[in-house]
Scaffold this active site. Structure first.
Site, PDB file in Angstrom:
ATOM      1  N   ASP A  14      33.211  42.654  27.772  1.00 34.27           N
ATOM      2  CA  ASP A  14      33.873  42.968  28.502  1.00 34.27           C
ATOM      3  C   ASP A  14      34.829  41.901  28.612  1.00 34.27           C
ATOM      4  O   ASP A  14      35.224  40.746  28.433  1.00 34.27           O
ATOM      5  CB  ASP A  14      33.464  42.984  29.915  1.00 34.27           C
ATOM      6  CG  ASP A  14      34.497  43.031  30.928  1.00 34.27           C
ATOM      7  OD1 ASP A  14      35.091  42.860  30.852  1.00 34.27           O
ATOM      8  OD2 ASP A  14      34.008  42.522  32.058  1.00 34.27           O
ATOM      9  N   ASP A  56      33.543  47.542  29.332  1.00 36.24           N
ATOM     10  CA  ASP A  56      32.929  47.355  27.953  1.00 36.24           C
ATOM     11  C   ASP A  56      33.462  47.647  27.060  1.00 36.24           C
ATOM     12  O   ASP A  56      33.541  49.089  27.026  1.00 36.24           O
ATOM     13  CB  ASP A  56      31.915  47.396  27.813  1.00 36.24           C
ATOM     14  CG  ASP A  56      30.821  46.818  29.408  1.00 36.24           C
ATOM     15  OD1 ASP A  56      30.717  45.156  29.412  1.00 36.24           O
ATOM     16  OD2 ASP A  56      30.456  46.913  30.233  1.00 36.24           O
ATOM     17  N   TYR A  93      42.811  42.694  33.928  1.00 33.63           N
ATOM     18  CA  TYR A  93      42.030  42.308  35.069  1.00 33.63           C
ATOM     19  C   TYR A  93      40.659  42.032  34.338  1.00 33.63           C
ATOM     20  O   TYR A  93      40.291  41.886  33.004  1.00 33.63           O
ATOM     21  CB  TYR A  93      41.185  43.142  36.074  1.00 33.63           C
ATOM     22  CG  TYR A  93      40.766  41.498  36.930  1.00 33.63           C
ATOM     23  CD1 TYR A  93      41.452  41.009  37.641  1.00 33.63           C
ATOM     24  CD2 TYR A  93      39.561  41.457  37.461  1.00 33.63           C
ATOM     25  CE1 TYR A  93      41.113  40.456  39.280  1.00 33.63           C
ATOM     26  CE2 TYR A  93      38.875  41.049  38.511  1.00 33.63           C
ATOM     27  CZ  TYR A  93      39.463  39.711  38.735  1.00 33.63           C
ATOM     28  OH  TYR A  93      39.424  39.313  39.686  1.00 33.63           O
ATOM     29  N   GLN A  97      36.939  37.789  29.618  1.00 33.98           N
ATOM     30  CA  GLN A  97      36.288  37.080  30.349  1.00 33.98           C
ATOM     31  C   GLN A  97      34.595  37.062  29.715  1.00 33.98           C
ATOM     32  O   GLN A  97      34.066  35.573  29.603  1.00 33.98           O
ATOM     33  CB  GLN A  97      35.190  38.651  31.938  1.00 33.98           C
ATOM     34  CG  GLN A  97      34.083  38.345  32.277  1.00 33.98           C
ATOM     35  CD  GLN A  97      34.168  39.613  33.077  1.00 33.98           C
ATOM     36  OE1 GLN A  97      34.506  39.591  34.539  1.00 33.98           O
ATOM     37  NE2 GLN A  97      32.398  40.156  32.469  1.00 33.98           N
ATOM     38  N   LYS A 135      27.203  47.766  34.350  1.00 41.91           N
ATOM     39  CA  LYS A 135      27.131  47.372  35.313  1.00 41.91           C
ATOM     40  C   LYS A 135      25.827  46.876  36.443  1.00 41.91           C
ATOM     41  O   LYS A 135      25.171  46.943  36.932  1.00 41.91           O
ATOM     42  CB  LYS A 135      28.128  47.953  37.282  1.00 41.91           C
ATOM     43  CG  LYS A 135      29.249  48.213  36.508  1.00 41.91           C
ATOM     44  CD  LYS A 135      29.932  47.233  36.901  1.00 41.91           C
ATOM     45  CE  LYS A 135      31.237  47.102  37.386  1.00 41.91           C
ATOM     46  NZ  LYS A 135      31.858  47.477  35.705  1.00 41.91           N
ATOM     47  N   TYR A 231      28.448  33.115  37.883  1.00 38.17           N
ATOM     48  CA  TYR A 231      28.821  33.982  37.578  1.00 38.17           C
ATOM     49  C   TYR A 231      29.989  34.448  36.224  1.00 38.17           C
ATOM     50  O   TYR A 231      31.264  33.798  36.641  1.00 38.17           O
ATOM     51  CB  TYR A 231      28.988  34.585  38.795  1.00 38.17           C
ATOM     52  CG  TYR A 231      28.820  36.364  38.904  1.00 38.17           C
ATOM     53  CD1 TYR A 231      27.748  36.530  38.515  1.00 38.17           C
ATOM     54  CD2 TYR A 231      30.351  36.421  38.591  1.00 38.17           C
ATOM     55  CE1 TYR A 231      27.998  38.561  38.452  1.00 38.17           C
ATOM     56  CE2 TYR A 231      30.175  37.634  38.917  1.00 38.17           C
ATOM     57  CZ  TYR A 231      30.209  38.737  37.866  1.00 38.17           C
ATOM     58  OH  TYR A 231      29.443  40.004  37.664  1.00 38.17           O
ATOM     59  N   LYS A 234      28.031  40.488  34.650  1.00 40.18           N
ATOM     60  CA  LYS A 234      26.684  41.180  34.308  1.00 40.18           C
ATOM     61  C   LYS A 234      26.494  41.609  32.999  1.00 40.18           C
ATOM     62  O   LYS A 234      27.940  41.189  32.266  1.00 40.18           O
ATOM     63  CB  LYS A 234      26.301  42.299  34.967  1.00 40.18           C
ATOM     64  CG  LYS A 234      25.727  42.551  36.161  1.00 40.18           C
ATOM     65  CD  LYS A 234      23.989  41.767  35.805  1.00 40.18           C
ATOM     66  CE  LYS A 234      23.346  41.738  37.641  1.00 40.18           C
ATOM     67  NZ  LYS A 234      22.332  40.439  36.922  1.00 40.18           N
ATOM     68  N   GLN A 244      12.007  60.533  16.071  1.00 40.45           N
ATOM     69  CA  GLN A 244      11.799  61.692  14.552  1.00 40.45           C
ATOM     70  C   GLN A 244      10.772  61.296  13.865  1.00 40.45           C
ATOM     71  O   GLN A 244      10.905  59.606  13.297  1.00 40.45           O
ATOM     72  CB  GLN A 244      13.124  62.375  14.203  1.00 40.45           C
ATOM     73  CG  GLN A 244      13.570  62.906  15.550  1.00 40.45           C
ATOM     74  CD  GLN A 244      13.353  64.082  16.097  1.00 40.45           C
ATOM     75  OE1 GLN A 244      13.531  64.304  17.425  1.00 40.45           O
ATOM     76  NE2 GLN A 244      12.155  64.588  15.938  1.00 40.45           N
ATOM     77  N   ASP A 289      31.769  48.836  42.663  1.00 37.32           N
ATOM     78  CA  ASP A 289      31.741  48.677  41.506  1.00 37.32           C
ATOM     79  C   ASP A 289      30.945  49.785  41.382  1.00 37.32           C
ATOM     80  O   ASP A 289      29.903  49.071  40.018  1.00 37.32           O
ATOM     81  CB  ASP A 289      32.131  47.613  41.375  1.00 37.32           C
ATOM     82  CG  ASP A 289      33.075  46.889  41.716  1.00 37.32           C
ATOM     83  OD1 ASP A 289      34.261  47.560  42.122  1.00 37.32           O
ATOM     84  OD2 ASP A 289      33.103  45.551  41.907  1.00 37.32           O
TER      85      ASP A 289
HETATM   86  C1  F6R Z   1      29.781  43.266  38.666  1.00 38.41           C
HETATM   87  C2  F6R Z   1      31.647  43.083  38.654  1.00 38.41           C
HETATM   88  C3  F6R Z   1      32.259  43.500  39.660  1.00 38.41           C
HETATM   89  C4  F6R Z   1      32.641  42.179  40.329  1.00 38.41           C
HETATM   90  C5  F6R Z   1      33.345  42.432  42.061  1.00 38.41           C
HETATM   91  C6  F6R Z   1      34.385  41.137  42.168  1.00 38.41           C
HETATM   92  O1  F6R Z   1      29.614  43.015  37.316  1.00 38.41           O
HETATM   93  O2  F6R Z   1      31.551  43.122  37.529  1.00 38.41           O
HETATM   94  O3  F6R Z   1      31.438  44.360  40.772  1.00 38.41           O
HETATM   95  O4  F6R Z   1      31.516  40.942  40.896  1.00 38.41           O
HETATM   96  O5  F6R Z   1      34.387  43.484  41.294  1.00 38.41           O
HETATM   97  O6  F6R Z   1      35.194  40.390  40.815  1.00 38.41           O
HETATM   98  P1  F6R Z   1      36.514  39.499  41.512  1.00 38.41           P
HETATM   99  O7  F6R Z   1      35.120  38.242  42.086  1.00 38.41           O
HETATM  100  O8  F6R Z   1      36.616  39.016  39.613  1.00 38.41           O
HETATM  101  O9  F6R Z   1      37.032  39.750  42.501  1.00 38.41           O
HETATM  102 MG    MG Z   2      34.386  43.394  34.247  1.00 34.25          MG
HETATM  103 MG    MG Z   3      30.968  45.230  31.913  1.00 34.17          MG
END
Ligand code: F6R
Ligand code: MG
Ligand code: MG
Length: 368
Positions: A14, A56, A93, A97, A135, A231, A234, A244, A289
């Site tokens: 991602d 992703d 966004y 990452q 996710k 964090y 995920k 097969q 999400d």
């Molecule tokens: C879960 C995911 C989203 C973010 C959520 C908050 O894997 O990617 O649920 O955790 O949108 O994101 P931030 O902290 O970037 O605002």
């Molecule tokens: Mg993301």
């Molecule tokens: Mg993802």
């Protein structure tokens, strides 16, 4: 002369999305395709397909370089850098990452992107299914892989196909202590379930046929949050399954997703929710999400060429699984911040616990 082995590498990351954490932008996909196309022209790749599941980008590549090859991993790294540049330009966004380092060093291990690879001699006909999820984390594959390769109620071939009756060996990784163990099924079945029933820690990495030792499945087991020590999203795992002729039939492989199971992930990587099987075009996690999505693309290999994809979960046969998953989603959402919807405190990936505990420490009194 020994037959030449072909490798299928899936490397995913991602590196930014729109709007929020929902979908990789088409211009990012264009950028990675251009990079992989060039590698194909130069002969490094035999073939490739770029899939997009949620936020992703999944690079599906075939080649003769073997697993864990520096040139292939570097190619994927460069492709993700190109996509990151696009994401930055569009102010998408969370641009970049999953790229945890400024530079590439040898292979992807520890750098952020997820990797699943299989190397084998292509059979006279080689059907494969590639699962890609968004996710959720790599433990999401434990239950379906158990069903596919060990449960006769899912896979009747284990009972009535003489070529499958010897069962399979599972390589399971302990993601916390960084150890691995092999379980030979059916005899080690009960022992294995003690571990893989806890998918946040123990994940199935590879599966081999007992009959001939051939590798039948591989998953990505990278845990970004542990690698980065904080964090950052995920892992959104991938999984390759060969099918097969002495391995589970395509229909046995897909059957494991007909009953949606609960996986960790969803909003802020901190909730349990159903794994929703969808077509690639429906893989945008919107509600809270999520819920977590899984896409299944089928290919026939032809001297390493990827003939496909067949977008399996686009089929109406999975409508009921989707309905059930959405009902489960409604039910769990009503629990809000309570377990078992929200993950337990030690599994949370976003947590205010240390802050709140520090603030309230003087207000806690000993129980008399
Ligand atoms: C879960 C995911 C989203 C973010 C959520 C908050 O894997 O990617 O649920 O955790 O949108 O994101 P931030 O902290 O970037 O605002
Ligand atoms: Mg993301
Ligand atoms: Mg993802």
């Amino acid at each position: 002369m020994a037959e030449r082995e072909v490798t299928i590498s899936i490397i995913k990351a991602d590196v930014g999305s729109f709007v929020g954490h929902v979908q990789a932008h088409p211009d990012m996909l264009q950028a990675v395709k251009a990079r992989l196309h060039q590698a194909k022209e130069q002969g490094l790749l035999i073939d490739f397909y770029v899939a997009n599941v949620g936020d992703d980008i999944d690079l599906i590549m075939t080649h003769y370089q073997g697993s864990n090859n520096e040139s292939i991993h570097k190619l994927a790294w460069d492709a993700f850098m190109d996509a990151t540049a696009v994401a930055r330009e569009l102010k998408l966004y969370a641009a970049g990452q999953d790229l945890l380092s400024d530079s590439f060093s040898g292979n992807m291990k520890g750098l952020g992107p997820g990797v699943a690879e299989l190397t084998f001699v292509e059979r006279p006909s080689e059907p494969i299914v590639i699962f890609m999820a968004d996710k959720t984390d790599p433990g999401a594959w434990n239950l379906p892989l158990y069903k596919i390769f060990a449960d006769p109620f899912n896979t009747i071939g284990l009972v009535i196909d003489p070529k499958m009756h010897d069962g399979f060996t599972f390589e399971v990784h302990d993601l916390i202590d960084h150890k691995k163990i092999h379980f030979t099924l059916p005899q080690d079945l009960y022992d294995m379930l003690v571990f893989i029933g806890s998918p946040s820690r123990y994940c199935i990495k590879h599966i081999y046929a007992n009959r001939n030792g051939e590798m039948a499945a591989a998953t990505s087991t990278d845990r970004l949050n542990i690698m980065a020590g904080r964090y950052i999203g995920k892992d959104d795992p991938v999984c390759i399954v060969r099918c097969q002729s002495g391995l589970p039939a395509v229909g046995e492989v897909l059957e494991a997703f007909a009953e949606p199971h609960l996986v960790a992930g969803w909003m802020r990587g901190s909730h349990y929710g159903p794994l929703l099987p969808v077509a690639e075009k429906d893989s945008r996690p919107t509600r809270f999400d999520g819920p977590a999505r899984v896409v299944a693309l089928g290919f026939q290999l032809c001297h390493g060429r990827l003939i496909g994809p067949q977008d399996f979960f686009a089929d109406v046969a999975f409508d009921r699984a989707r309905e059930k998953a959405l009902e489960l989603a409604d039910y769990l959402r009503r629990l809000g911040p309570f377990e078992p919807h929200r993950l337990s405190l030690d599994q949370l990936e976003y947590t205010t616990l240390p802050l709140v505990a520090e603030k309230l420490k003087d207000r806690f009194e000993d129980l008399k």
